[in-house]
Design a protein around this motif. Structure first.
Motif, PDB file in Angstrom:
ATOM      1  N   MET A   1      -4.937 -31.228 -53.247  1.00 35.15           N
ATOM      2  CA  MET A   1      -5.890 -30.823 -52.173  1.00 35.15           C
ATOM      3  C   MET A   1      -5.396 -29.179 -51.705  1.00 35.15           C
ATOM      4  SD  MET A   1      -6.100 -34.144 -49.888  1.00 35.15           S
ATOM      5  CE  MET A   1      -6.835 -33.374 -48.550  1.00 35.15           C
ATOM      6  N   LYS A   2      -4.210 -28.811 -51.735  1.00 36.28           N
ATOM      7  CA  LYS A   2      -3.590 -27.658 -51.524  1.00 36.28           C
ATOM      8  C   LYS A   2      -4.196 -26.546 -52.475  1.00 36.28           C
ATOM      9  CE  LYS A   2      -0.663 -26.176 -48.906  1.00 36.28           C
ATOM     10  NZ  LYS A   2      -0.867 -25.400 -47.735  1.00 36.28           N
TER      11      LYS A   2
ATOM     12  N   TYR B   1      -7.011 -26.887 -54.303  1.00 38.53           N
ATOM     13  CA  TYR B   1      -8.325 -26.694 -54.119  1.00 38.53           C
ATOM     14  C   TYR B   1      -8.672 -25.650 -52.786  1.00 38.53           C
ATOM     15  CZ  TYR B   1     -10.419 -29.752 -57.531  1.00 38.53           C
ATOM     16  OH  TYR B   1     -11.021 -30.404 -58.668  1.00 38.53           O
ATOM     17  N   SER B   2      -8.039 -26.173 -51.798  1.00 38.48           N
ATOM     18  CA  SER B   2      -7.872 -25.185 -50.565  1.00 38.48           C
ATOM     19  C   SER B   2      -7.809 -23.719 -50.759  1.00 38.48           C
ATOM     20  CB  SER B   2      -6.977 -25.824 -49.518  1.00 38.48           C
ATOM     21  OG  SER B   2      -7.270 -25.187 -48.266  1.00 38.48           O
ATOM     22  N   HIS B   3      -6.745 -23.498 -51.618  1.00 38.80           N
ATOM     23  CA  HIS B   3      -6.324 -22.047 -52.099  1.00 38.80           C
ATOM     24  C   HIS B   3      -7.686 -21.362 -52.363  1.00 38.80           C
ATOM     25  CE1 HIS B   3      -4.034 -18.697 -53.838  1.00 38.80           C
ATOM     26  NE2 HIS B   3      -4.592 -18.924 -54.780  1.00 38.80           N
TER      27      HIS B   3
ATOM     28  N   ASN C   1     -12.303 -26.799 -48.899  1.00 38.94           N
ATOM     29  CA  ASN C   1     -11.702 -27.542 -47.662  1.00 38.94           C
ATOM     30  C   ASN C   1     -12.278 -28.911 -47.293  1.00 38.94           C
ATOM     31  OD1 ASN C   1      -9.424 -25.488 -47.607  1.00 38.94           O
ATOM     32  ND2 ASN C   1     -11.189 -24.256 -46.721  1.00 38.94           N
ATOM     33  N   GLU C   2     -13.331 -29.304 -47.891  1.00 36.53           N
ATOM     34  CA  GLU C   2     -13.908 -30.533 -47.630  1.00 36.53           C
ATOM     35  C   GLU C   2     -13.781 -31.488 -48.807  1.00 36.53           C
ATOM     36  OE1 GLU C   2     -17.872 -32.344 -45.532  1.00 36.53           O
ATOM     37  OE2 GLU C   2     -17.756 -30.117 -45.909  1.00 36.53           O
TER      38      GLU C   2
ATOM     39  N   GLU D   1      -4.041 -27.824 -41.642  1.00 38.07           N
ATOM     40  CA  GLU D   1      -4.760 -27.353 -42.777  1.00 38.07           C
ATOM     41  C   GLU D   1      -6.276 -27.468 -42.182  1.00 38.07           C
ATOM     42  OE1 GLU D   1      -3.206 -26.715 -45.230  1.00 38.07           O
ATOM     43  OE2 GLU D   1      -1.411 -27.745 -45.242  1.00 38.07           O
ATOM     44  N   PRO D   2      -7.049 -26.438 -43.043  1.00 35.65           N
ATOM     45  CA  PRO D   2      -8.449 -26.092 -42.744  1.00 35.65           C
ATOM     46  C   PRO D   2      -9.314 -27.220 -43.264  1.00 35.65           C
ATOM     47  CG  PRO D   2      -7.896 -24.572 -44.172  1.00 35.65           C
ATOM     48  CD  PRO D   2      -6.730 -25.341 -44.125  1.00 35.65           C
ATOM     49  N   TRP D   3      -8.856 -28.517 -43.198  1.00 35.18           N
ATOM     50  CA  TRP D   3      -9.430 -29.396 -44.051  1.00 35.18           C
ATOM     51  C   TRP D   3     -10.306 -30.426 -43.226  1.00 35.18           C
ATOM     52  CZ3 TRP D   3      -4.347 -31.404 -46.815  1.00 35.18           C
ATOM     53  CH2 TRP D   3      -4.053 -30.436 -47.542  1.00 35.18           C
ATOM     54  N   LYS D   4     -11.301 -30.917 -43.675  1.00 36.70           N
ATOM     55  CA  LYS D   4     -12.036 -32.003 -43.266  1.00 36.70           C
ATOM     56  C   LYS D   4     -12.003 -33.191 -44.448  1.00 36.70           C
ATOM     57  CE  LYS D   4     -16.799 -33.826 -41.966  1.00 36.70           C
ATOM     58  NZ  LYS D   4     -18.132 -33.383 -41.769  1.00 36.70           N
TER      59      LYS D   4
ATOM     60  N   TRP E   1      -0.843 -21.666 -53.917  1.00 36.29           N
ATOM     61  CA  TRP E   1      -1.272 -21.152 -52.605  1.00 36.29           C
ATOM     62  C   TRP E   1       0.000 -20.569 -52.143  1.00 36.29           C
ATOM     63  CZ3 TRP E   1      -0.507 -26.390 -54.577  1.00 36.29           C
ATOM     64  CH2 TRP E   1       0.690 -27.086 -54.100  1.00 36.29           C
TER      65      TRP E   1
END
Length: 259
Positions: free
Chosen positions: A38-39, A41-43, A47-48, A92-95, A257
């Motif tokens: 997930m980190k 992908y977020s990079h 973030n969803e 984290e800016p995650w949903k 990241w």
């Protein structure tokens, strides 16, 4: 784009760890491999997440329910009606949507069960037990350029054994360790899929890597993004130890990241 992560299997090949937790929740250097994926992908700005859970799915839910608690400085004041103060809420800016897709549902069925959370938009898909340092933005751009229904990141993990050349008398004339390039291309996950792909999945008993991908391939709708960089699945304890060694030595290529 939303990111779908398959995280519902039993992980029987690494049973030393998966007896007590889902395979994607097995930790490498203190954090679940799911978190590492997930980190990454977020990079790249994705973030969803939609996590297809199944086996011991409550452990995944509890991890995210307590995520801020485990990653922040907190004061518990029992003299003030058991108050709790979060000093630096690291968020984290995650949903994150965690869906119980069933205990014995196969990969295709798990994907189809989360359709309502994706809608009619293209989405990303990967497995919850492998890390890679592929540039996901490049994979998405490749997918858009080629206009197919499905793009798969293809990797070459290499053979696990050396090769022998033996003469008629049984004498070994040459021994060579397997090189990465000697192995064939395989499905490395990190896919980009159009919503029409759902129509190729019949139901819970469908293995995504069988009928759906085979039919997409026959129709010319499956294209490979060939990637020669780092890719590693975590099938065995040896794989887990290898990933942990890379992290401990600060040589983990997928930790983009921190670049």
């Amino acid at each position: 784009m939303k990111v779908v992560i398959l995280a519902g299997g039993y992980g029987t090949r690494i049973s030393e760890e998966s007896m007590t937790r889902p395979k994607p929740m097995i930790e490498i250097n203190g954090d679940p491999i799911l978190w590492h994926i997930m980190k990454e992908y977020s990079h790249y700005g994705f973030n969803e997440f939609i996590i297809c859970a199944g086996y011991k799915q409550h452990i995944i839910k509890e991890f995210f329910a307590n995520y801020y608690l485990h990653h922040s400085d907190i004061t518990f004041d029992f003299s003030a009606e058991n108050s709790m103060t979060v000093h630096n809420n690291v968020v984290e800016p995650w949903k994150v949507t965690i869906v119980d897709t069933g205990l014995n549902t196969l990969t295709g069925g798990r994907i189809k069960r989360v359709r309502k959370y994706i809608g009619e938009q293209p989405f990303l898909l990967t497995y919850g037990d492998g890390v890679c340092d592929v540039n996901i933005t490049d994979v998405v751009a490749f997918h858009k350029r080629h206009g197919r229904l499905a793009t798969m990141t293809a990797v070459q993990p290499g053979g696990r054994f050396g090769t022998l050349e033996i003469d008629g008398n049984g004498v070994i004339e040459q021994f060579a360790e397997k090189r990465k390039e000697d192995g064939g291309w395989i499905n490395g996950g990190y896919m980009v899929l159009e919503p029409q792909v759902f129509d190729y999945i019949e139901g819970d008993s469908t293995t995504f890597e069988r009928e759906p991908l085979e039919k997409l391939s026959e129709e010319g709708q499956l294209i490979a993004y060939k990637y020669n960089g780092f890719w590693q699945c975590m099938d065995t304890m040896k794989d887990k130890m290898y990933l942990e060694e890379l992290l401990e030595e600060n040589k983990a290529p997928w930790k983009v990241w921190e670049d």
